[in-house]
Design an enzyme around this catalytic site. Structure first.
Site, PDB file in Angstrom:
ATOM      1  N   ASP A  47       0.819  -1.220   0.000  1.00 11.14           N
ATOM      2  CA  ASP A  47       0.000   0.000   0.000  1.00 11.14           C
ATOM      3  C   ASP A  47       0.849   1.265   0.000  1.00 11.14           C
ATOM      4  O   ASP A  47       2.012   1.241   0.407  1.00 11.14           O
ATOM      5  CB  ASP A  47      -0.917   0.013   1.234  1.00 11.14           C
ATOM      6  N   GLU A  48       0.222   2.324  -0.449  1.00 16.13           N
ATOM      7  CA  GLU A  48       0.758   3.685  -0.318  1.00 16.13           C
ATOM      8  C   GLU A  48       2.235   3.776  -0.685  1.00 16.13           C
ATOM      9  O   GLU A  48       3.034   4.332   0.069  1.00 16.13           O
ATOM     10  CB  GLU A  48       0.561   4.190   1.128  1.00 16.13           C
TER      11      GLU A  48
END
Ligand code: TNX
Length: 519
Positions: free
Chosen positions: A333-334
């Protein structure tokens, strides 16, 4: 009044006292449909009377059922003070009988049938997991004081009736972020007990992030020697040795819960980069220093260096070896510090590494930008586009919509812990949503299950964590377990309000939302 009358009265009183002390209280009318059960069972038929659990009761069980009987006895002994011996053989009046019957027609995996008459409590299931789920229902049918850790007075009456129950979703999870703040083995065990109460069967542990690395990896010792020391706010972190991790896995397994370990990569890796700077080539952050803040998206493994894949192979290999469950979560993620042209081949190589170690890859929904195996599982948290791309790749998804089930979101602007980037989530908001219609294109057949994550930037121990988890988690557990046809906020909030005594008996620090009629 003459002596004769006084004598007769004393005799009568003594007789009553003797009777009251020796024979169990008679059955009294009780309505099983009025008892607060969370998650709500698929079907329940009340028969209007009661069973009385007395100190003479024994638990009848053999084989694998006896393992669940041990857990049942461990739940019931402290508050009742009864011996509740476990043995094989036929149940007599007053007993609890547990049995596994693979031919039981009416239930599916993890399902159970619980029949309570004035004489007997009978719990049957096709599998051991089902018995454990049924035992959670039985706990909730007893008075709340059953949850106390020392002897209580009783009586221990259970309403009679018949429950047939099984889960809607096979995957029912909660996540604990032990990276932003470290949680001790005992705290995680307490969390396991709490989620088991509501029939969840998966514990996702977020084991690494920018602020700390929490799992011993023997081939890369500095991950914990250096990377585990820190946490958000600069307080001391911590880590689990592989033995401690195994202890948690086994504790969870006995409670029918599968542990999914997550090591987040290529982003959220600052703690690993501080320990092994050779894994870094990030021009935005050439000299990683320990991170005590809560910003995200600045760190990345150097996706063009071969050493990064040796690292990933070693970490995933060691984790796979101590993880009996089928899944390894690789985060993903991210990754704002990783270019998309680097991210995609990275995820594909990591997926191969996970497969090499005979596990299924789970990742946050961003992983769908890579070519996924059909067995891989994206975890939907924010991007509807990603969720739909997952379905286009024929994978199943775990639903964790941040706006509904992120347990680290504040209830409202006055909440003492939590963030609010996704939403303020009051208790009704976390209950009032339907996974199969939450996003366009994702239907029932695409959903493996539901998971509620608790990120720990703002909570530093289990007591603070409980305030965010309770009372939202029981409702999310109901979405995962109970069919939509029995779910309705107006009736749910009454059942939730009746859990107050239970939360208190269990010593749970819960948020007393004004939207719930606490009783
Ligand atoms: C987003 S959700 C994150 C986490 C944060 C969380 C805080 C996701 C996959 N990443 O790194 O802890 O928000 O709410």
């Amino acid at each position: 009044m003459n002596y004769y009358t006084i004598g007769a009265k004393i005799a009568l009183l003594s007789l009553t006292l003797i009777l009251a002390c020796t024979s169990p209280p008679a059955s009294v009318p009780m309505d099983m449909a009025e008892v607060s059960l969370i998650p709500h069972p698929v079907s329940l038929r009340a028969t209007g009377s009661s069973f009385n659990l007395s100190k003479e009761a024994s638990i009848k069980a053999e084989g694998e059922a006896a393992e669940i009987a041990e857990l049942l006895a461990a739940y019931l002994r402290p508050a009742t003070g009864f011996p509740l011996a476990i043995s094989a053989g036929a149940a007599a009046s007053g007993d609890i009988a547990l049995a596994i019957d693979p031919a039981l027609g009416t239930t599916q995996a993890e399902g159970y049938e619980l029949t309570i008459t004035e004489e007997i409590v009978s719990l049957k299931s096709r599998d051991k997991a089902g018995l454990f789920m049924g035992l959670q229902t039985l706990r909730q049918l007893l008075p709340a004081s059953i949850e106390m850790t020392g002897p209580q007075s009783g009586p221990w009456r259970i309403a009679t009736g018949e429950i047939k129950d099984y889960p809607e979703y096979a995957y029912r999870g909660a996540m604990l972020d032990v990276a932003r703040h470290f949680f001790s083995v005992d705290e995680v065990k307490r969390f396991i007990d709490q989620i088991a109460t509501y029939k969840l069967n998966t514990l996702h542990l977020h084991l690494s992030d920018d602020q700390g690395w929490r799992i011993e990896i023997k081939s890369w010792p500095k991950l914990t020697e250096v990377g585990s020391k820190t946490e958000v706010g600069g307080t001391e972190g911590g880590f689990y040795t592989q033995e401690e991790y195994t202890e948690l896995v086994n504790y969870a397994m006995a409670r029918q819960i599968t542990v999914i370990p997550e090591v987040d990569m290529p982003g959220h890796t600052n703690a690993a980069l501080v320990a092994y700077p050779e894994l870094n080539c990030n021009p935005k952050d050439p000299n990683p220093e320990p991170h005590f803040g809560i910003e995200v998206g600045f760190s990345t493994l150097c996706t063009d260096k071969e050493i990064v894949y040796r690292f990933a192979d070693d970490v995933i290999g060691e984790l796979a070896a101590i993880t009996p469950g089928p899944y390894i979560h690789v985060g993903g993620d991210e990754t704002h510090a990783t270019a998309p042209e680097d991210y995609i081949p990275f995820v594909e190589r990591i997926q191969d590494i996970v497969h090499k170690h005979n596990k299924i890859m789970v990742g946050w929904d961003e992983i769908v930008t890579a070519k996924l195996a059909e067995s891989s599982i994206p975890q939907f948290w924010a991007s509807e586009e990603n969720a739909q791309a997952a379905v286009a790749q024929n994978t199943k998804v775990i639903m964790s919509p941040a706006k509904r089930v992120y347990l680290d979101m504040q209830y409202d602007s006055t909440s003492k812990y939590g963030l609010h980037w996704a939403a303020y989530i009051e208790v009704d908001d976390s209950y009032n949503w339907e996974p199969t219609t939450y996003t366009d294109n994702i239907g029932r057949e695409n959903i493996l299950g539901i998971e509620a994550p608790l990120w720990s930037e703002t909570v530093s121990n289990i007591t603070e964590a409980e305030y965010m988890v309770f009372p939202r988690l029981p409702g999310i557990a109901e979405i995962a377990w109970s069919p939509a046809s029995v779910r309705d906020w107006e009736t749910y909030k009454v059942r939730l309000g009746k859990q107050k005594g239970r939360f208190e008996a269990m010593g749970i620090n819960y948020y007393p939302s004004e939207r719930v009629p606490w009783q």
